[in-house]
Design a protein around this motif. Structure first.
Motif, PDB file in Angstrom:
ATOM      1  N   LEU A   1       8.413   0.735   1.235  1.00 11.86           N
ATOM      2  CA  LEU A   1       7.652  -0.451   0.837  1.00 11.86           C
ATOM      3  C   LEU A   1       7.751  -0.705  -0.659  1.00 11.86           C
ATOM      4  O   LEU A   1       7.750  -1.857  -1.100  1.00 11.86           O
ATOM      5  N   GLU A   2       7.848   0.362  -1.467  1.00 13.91           N
ATOM      6  CA  GLU A   2       7.918   0.188  -2.912  1.00 13.91           C
ATOM      7  C   GLU A   2       9.178  -0.553  -3.350  1.00 13.91           C
ATOM      8  O   GLU A   2       9.249  -1.054  -4.465  1.00 13.91           O
ATOM      9  N   GLN A   3      10.179  -0.631  -2.484  1.00 13.88           N
ATOM     10  CA  GLN A   3      11.431  -1.305  -2.827  1.00 13.88           C
ATOM     11  C   GLN A   3      11.430  -2.794  -2.472  1.00 13.88           C
ATOM     12  O   GLN A   3      12.375  -3.505  -2.813  1.00 13.88           O
ATOM     13  N   TRP A   4      10.383  -3.255  -1.798  1.00 12.03           N
ATOM     14  CA  TRP A   4      10.323  -4.649  -1.390  1.00 12.03           C
ATOM     15  C   TRP A   4       9.589  -5.499  -2.430  1.00 12.03           C
ATOM     16  O   TRP A   4       8.710  -5.015  -3.138  1.00 12.03           O
ATOM     17  N   THR A   5       9.950  -6.775  -2.500  1.00 17.26           N
ATOM     18  CA  THR A   5       9.142  -7.767  -3.195  1.00 17.26           C
ATOM     19  C   THR A   5       8.585  -8.690  -2.121  1.00 17.26           C
ATOM     20  O   THR A   5       9.323  -9.489  -1.529  1.00 17.26           O
ATOM     21  N   LEU A   6       7.296  -8.545  -1.836  1.00 18.25           N
ATOM     22  CA  LEU A   6       6.675  -9.234  -0.717  1.00 18.25           C
ATOM     23  C   LEU A   6       5.562 -10.158  -1.196  1.00 18.25           C
ATOM     24  O   LEU A   6       5.048 -10.019  -2.312  1.00 18.25           O
TER      25      LEU A   6
ATOM     26  N   PRO B   1       1.649 -11.387  -1.044  1.00 17.01           N
ATOM     27  CA  PRO B   1       0.418 -10.615  -0.826  1.00 17.01           C
ATOM     28  C   PRO B   1       0.052 -10.479   0.651  1.00 17.01           C
ATOM     29  O   PRO B   1      -0.425  -9.421   1.071  1.00 17.01           O
ATOM     30  N   ALA B   2       0.306 -11.529   1.421  1.00 11.36           N
ATOM     31  CA  ALA B   2      -0.010 -11.463   2.853  1.00 11.36           C
ATOM     32  C   ALA B   2       0.876 -10.446   3.557  1.00 11.36           C
ATOM     33  O   ALA B   2       0.411  -9.698   4.430  1.00 11.36           O
ATOM     34  N   GLU B   3       2.150 -10.384   3.184  1.00 10.00           N
ATOM     35  CA  GLU B   3       3.052  -9.412   3.792  1.00 10.00           C
ATOM     36  C   GLU B   3       2.671  -7.993   3.383  1.00 10.00           C
ATOM     37  O   GLU B   3       2.714  -7.063   4.202  1.00 10.00           O
ATOM     38  N   GLU B   4       2.302  -7.818   2.114  1.00  8.73           N
ATOM     39  CA  GLU B   4       1.874  -6.493   1.661  1.00  8.73           C
ATOM     40  C   GLU B   4       0.646  -6.030   2.441  1.00  8.73           C
ATOM     41  O   GLU B   4       0.565  -4.874   2.869  1.00  8.73           O
ATOM     42  N   ALA B   5      -0.302  -6.940   2.620  1.00 13.10           N
ATOM     43  CA  ALA B   5      -1.502  -6.589   3.371  1.00 13.10           C
ATOM     44  C   ALA B   5      -1.153  -6.224   4.809  1.00 13.10           C
ATOM     45  O   ALA B   5      -1.720  -5.273   5.371  1.00 13.10           O
ATOM     46  N   ARG B   6      -0.208  -6.935   5.393  1.00  7.72           N
ATOM     47  CA  ARG B   6       0.205  -6.634   6.762  1.00  7.72           C
ATOM     48  C   ARG B   6       0.815  -5.236   6.849  1.00  7.72           C
ATOM     49  O   ARG B   6       0.532  -4.478   7.778  1.00  7.72           O
ATOM     50  N   ALA B   7       1.647  -4.899   5.868  1.00 12.06           N
ATOM     51  CA  ALA B   7       2.274  -3.581   5.856  1.00 12.06           C
ATOM     52  C   ALA B   7       1.232  -2.479   5.690  1.00 12.06           C
ATOM     53  O   ALA B   7       1.281  -1.450   6.378  1.00 12.06           O
ATOM     54  N   HIS B   8       0.277  -2.684   4.799  1.00  9.94           N
ATOM     55  CA  HIS B   8      -0.749  -1.666   4.585  1.00  9.94           C
ATOM     56  C   HIS B   8      -1.694  -1.569   5.781  1.00  9.94           C
ATOM     57  O   HIS B   8      -2.155  -0.465   6.123  1.00  9.94           O
TER      58      HIS B   8
ATOM     59  N   GLU C   1       3.449   4.462  -0.917  1.00 13.63           N
ATOM     60  CA  GLU C   1       4.461   3.452  -0.635  1.00 13.63           C
ATOM     61  C   GLU C   1       5.887   3.988  -0.654  1.00 13.63           C
ATOM     62  O   GLU C   1       6.778   3.391  -0.056  1.00 13.63           O
ATOM     63  N   ARG C   2       6.142   5.096  -1.316  1.00 10.93           N
ATOM     64  CA  ARG C   2       7.485   5.669  -1.316  1.00 10.93           C
ATOM     65  C   ARG C   2       7.876   6.168   0.069  1.00 10.93           C
ATOM     66  O   ARG C   2       9.064   6.183   0.432  1.00 10.93           O
ATOM     67  N   ASN C   3       6.892   6.597   0.840  1.00  7.08           N
ATOM     68  CA  ASN C   3       7.163   7.155   2.166  1.00  7.08           C
ATOM     69  C   ASN C   3       6.762   6.229   3.301  1.00  7.08           C
ATOM     70  O   ASN C   3       6.799   6.632   4.466  1.00  7.08           O
ATOM     71  N   LEU C   4       6.376   5.001   2.957  1.00  8.15           N
ATOM     72  CA  LEU C   4       6.009   4.010   3.966  1.00  8.15           C
ATOM     73  C   LEU C   4       7.169   3.037   4.147  1.00  8.15           C
ATOM     74  O   LEU C   4       7.485   2.256   3.256  1.00  8.15           O
ATOM     75  N   MET C   5       7.815   3.119   5.285  1.00  6.55           N
ATOM     76  CA  MET C   5       8.923   2.227   5.585  1.00  6.55           C
ATOM     77  C   MET C   5       8.392   0.899   6.124  1.00  6.55           C
ATOM     78  O   MET C   5       7.413   0.861   6.874  1.00  6.55           O
ATOM     79  N   TRP C   6       9.082  -0.185   5.734  1.00  6.08           N
ATOM     80  CA  TRP C   6       8.672  -1.505   6.211  1.00  6.08           C
ATOM     81  C   TRP C   6       9.915  -2.296   6.607  1.00  6.08           C
ATOM     82  O   TRP C   6      10.863  -2.409   5.823  1.00  6.08           O
ATOM     83  N   SER C   7       9.908  -2.782   7.830  1.00  6.94           N
ATOM     84  CA  SER C   7      10.973  -3.660   8.314  1.00  6.94           C
ATOM     85  C   SER C   7      10.471  -5.088   8.251  1.00  6.94           C
ATOM     86  O   SER C   7       9.550  -5.470   8.989  1.00  6.94           O
ATOM     87  N   ARG C   8      11.063  -5.866   7.368  1.00  7.82           N
ATOM     88  CA  ARG C   8      10.597  -7.232   7.198  1.00  7.82           C
ATOM     89  C   ARG C   8      10.967  -8.098   8.405  1.00  7.82           C
ATOM     90  O   ARG C   8      10.212  -8.982   8.795  1.00  7.82           O
ATOM     91  N   THR C   9      12.119  -7.828   8.991  1.00 10.97           N
ATOM     92  CA  THR C   9      12.540  -8.625  10.150  1.00 10.97           C
ATOM     93  C   THR C   9      11.673  -8.312  11.365  1.00 10.97           C
ATOM     94  O   THR C   9      11.311  -9.215  12.129  1.00 10.97           O
ATOM     95  N   GLN C  10      11.333  -7.037  11.544  1.00  9.16           N
ATOM     96  CA  GLN C  10      10.536  -6.654  12.707  1.00  9.16           C
ATOM     97  C   GLN C  10       9.034  -6.643  12.423  1.00  9.16           C
ATOM     98  O   GLN C  10       8.234  -6.507  13.348  1.00  9.16           O
ATOM     99  N   GLN C  11       8.675  -6.747  11.131  1.00 11.32           N
ATOM    100  CA  GLN C  11       7.268  -6.678  10.734  1.00 11.32           C
ATOM    101  C   GLN C  11       6.624  -5.392  11.259  1.00 11.32           C
ATOM    102  O   GLN C  11       5.541  -5.392  11.840  1.00 11.32           O
ATOM    103  N   ARG C  12       7.341  -4.280  11.048  1.00  7.95           N
ATOM    104  CA  ARG C  12       6.898  -2.985  11.533  1.00  7.95           C
ATOM    105  C   ARG C  12       6.918  -1.965  10.417  1.00  7.95           C
ATOM    106  O   ARG C  12       7.794  -1.998   9.543  1.00  7.95           O
ATOM    107  N   ALA C  13       5.951  -1.043  10.461  1.00  4.99           N
ATOM    108  CA  ALA C  13       5.851   0.030   9.473  1.00  4.99           C
ATOM    109  C   ALA C  13       6.178   1.359  10.133  1.00  4.99           C
ATOM    110  O   ALA C  13       6.102   1.518  11.356  1.00  4.99           O
ATOM    111  N   GLY C  14       6.548   2.327   9.313  1.00  8.08           N
ATOM    112  CA  GLY C  14       6.789   3.681   9.782  1.00  8.08           C
ATOM    113  C   GLY C  14       6.627   4.655   8.629  1.00  8.08           C
ATOM    114  O   GLY C  14       6.884   4.305   7.472  1.00  8.08           O
ATOM    115  N   TRP C  15       6.201   5.867   8.933  1.00 11.40           N
ATOM    116  CA  TRP C  15       6.047   6.904   7.919  1.00 11.40           C
ATOM    117  C   TRP C  15       7.204   7.890   7.995  1.00 11.40           C
ATOM    118  O   TRP C  15       7.652   8.247   9.085  1.00 11.40           O
ATOM    119  N   ILE C  16       7.672   8.330   6.831  1.00  9.32           N
ATOM    120  CA  ILE C  16       8.713   9.350   6.745  1.00  9.32           C
ATOM    121  C   ILE C  16       8.211  10.489   5.860  1.00  9.32           C
ATOM    122  O   ILE C  16       7.140  10.395   5.244  1.00  9.32           O
TER     123      ILE C  16
END
Length: 296
Positions: A101-106, A108-115, A193-208
């Motif tokens: 997530l830290e690598q994205w420029t999103l 505010p609404a997208e950031e809130a969705r990811a969190h 955010e370094r370990n929180l993955m975010w797929s913008r196309t799928q609007q899905r999060a994952g932890w690594i």
């Protein structure tokens, strides 16, 4: 001494046998001495990761997490463990969609969705571990163990803290010992955010990166975010806890303040010793906020 940019030949041969083909290899390690992660690409845009743990305890923690707890996060919510090698402290992992997530420029609404989604996944993870027997005892002692580390971190940080700052840290650490029992959980241990993955196309999060996962108090999984992203973005704190399903109790919020103080001192000890200005700055900022009376 720097780490090799490719896996050892016998380790790559092991991974190739498991995958049924020799992959193309790319070093994707973090820029720190003990990080060794390799991207393995197969024909057909199939991707895996080969992770070599720096310590046996981290290998054991991540292996346990990926086998017994992370599956509760659902498809794409965490890597799947394809194979592991105790001899090499190596894990062969599937890829999680998206990028950190830290690598994205999103927006505010997208950031809130990811969190918000990150909170949903943390709630599942926290409920996934078997809190019985010695594991419950480990979790119940987690705050005590954290407080026990205060003097060690303060000695390592030395004169990077003023006398009033040292006094505050010791006071907050001691208060961790007097809190009533807090909710227990199987925590990620490095949730930010370094370990929180975010797929913008799928609007899905994952932890690594589950190498610090363990049984502890649930609030300990929110320290990294409280000391980084949440410091400037209370809206993202609210979104994460909304997804988590509850706010922190008053006692958990008090614990978070003490845990943030310990994280700050740890950063001020580790950052300069490893020439990491970002970690050092995080510690200094957190400590300044605590000295100013700003809650974590």
């Amino acid at each position: 001494m720097t780490n090799p940019s490719t896996p050892a030949p016998d380790l790559l041969a092991w991974a190739s046998r498991v995958l049924g083909a020799r992959p193309a290899v790319r070093d994707v390690s973090h820029p720190r001495e003990n990080s060794r992660v390799f991207q393995l690409d197969l024909p057909g845009d199939v991707r895996f990761y080969l992770k070599i743990s720096p310590k046996a305890v981290m290998y054991e923690r991540e292996t346990l997490a990926l086998r017994h707890a992370a599956p509760a996060l659902g498809a794409g919510g965490a890597p799947q463990l394809r194979a592991s090698s105790a001899d090499h402290l190596a894990l062969l992992l599937t890829a999680v969609p998206g990028r950190p997530l830290e690598q994205w420029t999103l927006t505010p609404a997208e950031e809130a969705r990811a969190h918000r989604r990150s909170g949903v996944l943390l709630a599942r993870l926290h409920a996934a571990g078997d809190l019985s027997g010695p594991r419950r005892a480990e979790a119940e002692q987690a705050l005590q163990a954290a407080a026990d580390g205060a003097d060690r971190h303060l000695r390592a940080a030395g004169d990077r803290l003023t006398a009033p700052e040292q006094k505050l840290v010791r006071s907050l650490a001691e208060q961790l010992r007097t809190l009533p029992p807090l909710p227990l959980a199987y925590i990620h241990g490095d949730a930010w955010e370094r370990n929180l993955m975010w797929s913008r196309t799928q609007q899905r999060a994952g932890w690594i990166d589950f190498e610090r996962s363990r049984f502890a108090t649930a609030v300990q999984d929110f320290v990294r975010m409280a000391c980084t992203t949440w410091a400037d973005r209370p809206d993202l704190r609210a979104a994460c806890l909304q997804g988590y399903g509850r706010d922190l109790t008053a006692e958990e919020q008090h614990a978070l303040k003490g845990l943030a103080a310990l994280d700050a001192v740890s950063c001020l000890a580790w950052g300069p010793a490893h020439d990491d200005p970002d970690v050092t700055a995080r510690g200094r900022r957190t400590l300044d906020r605590l000295m100013a009376g700003v809650a974590a």
